[in-house]
Design an enzyme around this catalytic site. Structure first.
Site, PDB file in Angstrom:
ATOM      1  N   ASP A  85      40.373  49.465  32.650  1.00  0.00           N
ATOM      2  CA  ASP A  85      41.062  50.262  33.664  1.00  0.00           C
ATOM      3  C   ASP A  85      42.012  49.413  34.484  1.00  0.00           C
ATOM      4  O   ASP A  85      41.869  48.189  34.595  1.00  0.00           O
ATOM      5  CB  ASP A  85      40.065  50.955  34.583  1.00  0.00           C
ATOM      6  CG  ASP A  85      39.246  49.995  35.432  1.00  0.00           C
ATOM      7  OD1 ASP A  85      38.799  48.966  34.904  1.00  0.00           O
ATOM      8  OD2 ASP A  85      39.048  50.275  36.639  1.00  0.00           O
ATOM      9  N   GLU A 180      36.078  49.098  36.265  1.00  0.00           N
ATOM     10  CA  GLU A 180      35.792  47.885  37.025  1.00  0.00           C
ATOM     11  C   GLU A 180      36.488  47.903  38.377  1.00  0.00           C
ATOM     12  O   GLU A 180      35.929  47.450  39.392  1.00  0.00           O
ATOM     13  CB  GLU A 180      36.226  46.658  36.219  1.00  0.00           C
ATOM     14  CG  GLU A 180      35.790  45.315  36.808  1.00  0.00           C
ATOM     15  CD  GLU A 180      36.814  44.679  37.736  1.00  0.00           C
ATOM     16  OE1 GLU A 180      36.513  43.607  38.293  1.00  0.00           O
ATOM     17  OE2 GLU A 180      37.914  45.261  37.939  1.00  0.00           O
ATOM     18  N   ASP A 203      39.207  37.461  33.485  1.00  0.00           N
ATOM     19  CA  ASP A 203      39.789  38.288  34.549  1.00  0.00           C
ATOM     20  C   ASP A 203      40.232  37.446  35.740  1.00  0.00           C
ATOM     21  O   ASP A 203      40.239  37.924  36.869  1.00  0.00           O
ATOM     22  CB  ASP A 203      38.763  39.342  34.994  1.00  0.00           C
ATOM     23  CG  ASP A 203      39.371  40.486  35.780  1.00  0.00           C
ATOM     24  OD1 ASP A 203      40.612  40.638  35.757  1.00  0.00           O
ATOM     25  OD2 ASP A 203      38.614  41.232  36.431  1.00  0.00           O
TER      26      ASP A 203
END
Length: 417
Positions: A85, A180, A203
């Protein structure tokens, strides 16, 4: 080991960011938006094409896949994880990614809105990437490097190891998560199905960055209850909850305790949403600090501000709820030093300078660590995320592929024969 390898990370990234995967914090479904599954289905198809026959997308929007071991050693199962997302802060519809080849070090003017200028003055890391190939959006959307850069890196790893079967590694589990960005990334995760011993999220930002510490986080909601009355006849009857909520928010300090006034290891309280009518108004907060015990102090501070507000609005009442979101992963990772040691060695083996960092936020790894899967965070190059100035260096993504390939090999090398 990468001398003759043609990276696929950039072409994959450019394909993935065109798919709108914004999550929605107001949705009660899992995943919060069905469109996240559009990317999930594509990833399953690509994983299966790469030989990961068990790749699947479940009903909750999680992609699971296995790259089988090719060694006789007993190696812990490691997981590489990224989220599908993008943040709801800025639109992700009709993303038009642009590649600025051999970046010259100057301002990048985004063509679809020339008022949007990505400047190295505001983004100093951009100056360090002069000569790289920089990907941006076109000026009207975010880019989605957070975290489609991580997805592309993991996918290129699978491709690389498939092309180089002589490189020995243990079983590697692939996990792509939804939601997330709204704090629900592992709400419906089947940890037993994942079957991993240790994990790494992809990330983080600058080249060489390794994060084994995050904020601890709570969510706090204050609901002001007023007294409704016809406004024409409201004298001495109406108690306006909207005004109470506005007064409360305005009473928060302007020079401390907020994201716009803190940095480094200082935490904050942050109102993220306000809504309501005269009878009832709600203010939603996020509470953050690296020291978990400090969250309670911040929450007591807010409660005192609520009580002060009620004295200004006689007849008003307030309800307060606090929900745990995630905790500082370092509390878990310190018990498993090899997870950190191997990652640092992998960054160095990839020829990079290690940048130890503490994340002023959270990752899926924050919660995964406390669920029993120790899971620090590794760089992808994603920068200026959640806004129209988001960018990523292709060379940073390639360096990330090298790093996690080295990491997979290190886990095999350190395991008993």
């Amino acid at each position: 080991m990468f001398d003759n390898y043609t990276f696929t990370v950039a072409e994959r990234f450019l394909r993935y960011v065109r798919i709108d995967t914004q999550s929605d914090p107001q949705s009660g479904s899992h995943p919060s938006t069905e469109r996240q599954k559009h990317l999930g289905r594509l990833l399953v198809e690509e994983l299966q094409t790469l030989g990961l026959a068990d790749a699947t997308l479940d009903d909750f929007g999680y992609v699971y896949a296995t790259l089988p071991a090719n060694t006789e050693k007993t190696v812990p199962v490691i997981c590489f994880c990224a989220h599908m997302d993008t943040a709801p802060d800025c639109t992700g519809t009709n993303v038009n990614p642009l590649v600025h080849y051999n970046y010259d070090g100057g301002d990048i003017v985004l063509p679809d809105d020339p008022t949007q200028i990505i400047s190295p003055r505001e983004h100093p890391y951009l100056s360090m990437r002069k000569g790289d190939d920089i990907i941006t959006a076109s000026g009207t959307t975010l880019l989605g490097a957070d975290d489609k850069a991580g997805i592309a890196v993991i996918m290129d790893l699978v491709h690389f190891l498939g092309q180089n079967p002589q490189l020995k590694h243990g079983t590697i589990r692939i996990l792509f998560t939804p939601d997330e960005e709204i704090g629900r990334g592992v709400d419906k995760l089947d940890l037993a199905r994942l079957g991993a011993d240790f994990g790494y999220t992809l990330d983080a930002g600058e080249r060489g960055t390794f994060e084994d510490e995050t904020f601890s986080a709570d969510a706090m909601t204050i609901t002001f209850h007023g007294v409704s009355a016809h406004p024409g006849y409201a004298k001495d009857k109406l108690v306006n909850a909207i005004k109470a909520a506005a007064h409360f928010v305005d009473s928060l300090p302007k020079d401390e305790f907020s994201p716009e006034t803190t940095e480094d290891r200082y935490g904050f309280v942050h109102p993220v949403r306000i809504s309501g009518i005269a009878e009832k108004a709600t203010v939603e907060f996020i509470i953050r600090d690296f020291v978990t015990a400090k969250l309670k102090a911040y929450e007591e501070y807010i409660k005192d501000k609520v009580e002060d507000t009620l004295t200004v609005f006689p007849g008003a009442k307030a309800g307060i709820t606090v929900n745990e979101q995630y905790r500082n992963m370092k509390e878990v990772l310190d018990k498993h030093p090899e997870v950190t040691q191997y990652a640092i060695e992998a960054i160095e083996r990839a020829g990079l300078e290690v940048r130890r960092s503490s994340a002023r936020g959270g990752t899926d790894g924050s919660r995964l660590s406390f669920m029993g899967l120790p899971c620090p965070n590794i760089f992808t190059g994603e920068m200026a995320f959640h806004g129209k100035h988001e960018f990523v260096s292709i060379q940073d993504m390639q360096a990330s592929v090298k790093t996690i390939a080295c990491l997979a090999l290190i886990w095999e090398e350190r395991s008993p024969g």
